[in-house]
Design an enzyme around this catalytic site. Structure first.
Site, PDB file in Angstrom:
ATOM      1  N   TYR A 100       9.978  -4.469  -1.126  1.00  0.00           N
ATOM      2  CA  TYR A 100      10.130  -3.039  -0.835  1.00  0.00           C
ATOM      3  C   TYR A 100      11.514  -2.604  -1.303  1.00  0.00           C
ATOM      4  O   TYR A 100      12.526  -2.921  -0.674  1.00  0.00           O
ATOM      5  CB  TYR A 100       9.940  -2.813   0.669  1.00  0.00           C
ATOM      6  CG  TYR A 100      10.012  -1.383   1.146  1.00  0.00           C
ATOM      7  CD1 TYR A 100      10.020  -0.299   0.281  1.00  0.00           C
ATOM      8  CD2 TYR A 100      10.052  -1.112   2.515  1.00  0.00           C
ATOM      9  CE1 TYR A 100      10.082   1.001   0.739  1.00  0.00           C
ATOM     10  CE2 TYR A 100      10.109   0.186   2.994  1.00  0.00           C
ATOM     11  CZ  TYR A 100      10.132   1.229   2.102  1.00  0.00           C
ATOM     12  OH  TYR A 100      10.196   2.522   2.579  1.00  0.00           O
ATOM     13  N   LYS A 129       6.905  -2.352  -3.992  1.00  0.00           N
ATOM     14  CA  LYS A 129       6.830  -0.938  -3.641  1.00  0.00           C
ATOM     15  C   LYS A 129       8.119  -0.314  -4.150  1.00  0.00           C
ATOM     16  O   LYS A 129       9.200  -0.539  -3.599  1.00  0.00           O
ATOM     17  CB  LYS A 129       6.697  -0.740  -2.128  1.00  0.00           C
ATOM     18  CG  LYS A 129       6.734   0.734  -1.708  1.00  0.00           C
ATOM     19  CD  LYS A 129       6.722   0.892  -0.190  1.00  0.00           C
ATOM     20  CE  LYS A 129       6.822   2.360   0.214  1.00  0.00           C
ATOM     21  NZ  LYS A 129       6.841   2.538   1.693  1.00  0.00           N
TER      22      LYS A 129
END
Length: 296
Positions: A137, A166
């Protein structure tokens, strides 16, 4: 994992609270069923949108377990399980897997300002501690450090269970490098709802979405239309919901989206400090847009 399998529409799920600030498990189950009915591909509890910094490890375990139980195999469950202490991040990862997470979303270590080598070693320890797929992330606007494309690609090549990133940035150059240089098993997902259309046009695999809390069917349709090359339909959906996507970040996420969900009758409007309710002015703006879209 020799082939790429993380794609489509994922929701960064909110955590509903009661007035006494305990987790509202009934509302949580309703939210999951709303996502299942919409065909959401991946459900992600205990991330940024789920107010994870305010959740105890026991609460995170229970939330993941409830989501896993409610999903009942109809979607993947990816649990937020990251922090800026590597041993603690490993412990959170193991806790999430024990609770039933199919994969993990692990935020880049924040505040410490590690070097790229430090970031690599952080994720190496997590990847070696669990066998489930891991989503890196990268959200430099919150963490204070960018995970460079070269570091992400190095991790993806060195560890088969580093399965995706992400990319919650507007750095199109970095996104382009990731899409062009990634290994076959590695997925690239955007964390920016406003970038779904251009991101998918570049060859992206999908989105981890805040707006999918409110409009999961429409986010799914937008991703699918863009994936299939139906740009006219994708533009139509994007145009209709563009203002809502922007309003979701009029104050710190997840405050606007939780307010909207409360107005839609899905949760109570409660936040754990240091998050506080929206200003009256911004509530009015969201009310007007929800009414315009027929959501309330």
């Amino acid at each position: 994992m020799s082939t790429r399998y993380l794609s489509g529409s994922a929701v960064a799920l909110v955590t509903p609270f009661k007035k006494d600030m305990t987790v509202d498990t009934d509302a949580l189950r309703r939210l999951v069923q709303f996502q299942i009915a919409a065909g959401t591909d991946i459900i992600i509890p205990c991330g940024t949108t789920g107010e994870s910094p305010t959740l105890s490890e026991d609460e995170q375990f229970d939330i993941i377990r409830i989501v896993k139980d409610e999903v009942d195999g109809k979607a993947l469950v990816a649990a937020g399980a990251g922090t800026n202490s590597t041993p603690h991040a490993v412990a959170l990862a193991k806790n999430a897997v024990k609770a039933g997470a199919s994969l993990l979303l692990s935020v880049a270590p924040y505040y410490n300002k590690p070097s790229q080598e430090g970031i690599y070693q952080h994720y190496r320890h997590i990847a070696e501690a669990v066998t489930v797929p891991i989503i890196i992330y990268n959200v430099p606007g919150r963490t204070g450090c960018n995970v460079a494309a070269s570091t992400i690609l190095r991790l993806a090549r060195d560890f088969e269970n580093i399965a995706a990133v992400k990319e919650a940035t507007e750095n199109m150059s970095q996104i382009s490098e990731l899409l062009e240089e990634r290994p076959d098993h590695f997925s690239v997902l955007t964390g920016e709802d406003s970038l779904i259309l251009p991101f998918m046009a570049m060859g992206g695999d999908g989105v981890i979405s805040v707006a999918a809390n409110q409009i999961p069917s429409q986010i799914k349709q937008l991703v699918e239309a863009a994936r299939l090359g139906d740009l006219e339909e994708a533009r139509r959906i994007n145009r209709r919901y563009r203002k809502l996507l922007k309003l979701n970040f009029i104050e710190s996420n997840p405050v606007p989206v939780k307010y909207a969900l409360s107005r839609m009758g899905m949760i109570e409007e409660n936040y754990r400090l240091p998050l506080v309710p929206l200003s009256a002015e911004n509530k009015l703006l969201i009310d007007q847009e929800l009414e315009s879209l027929g959501l309330i």
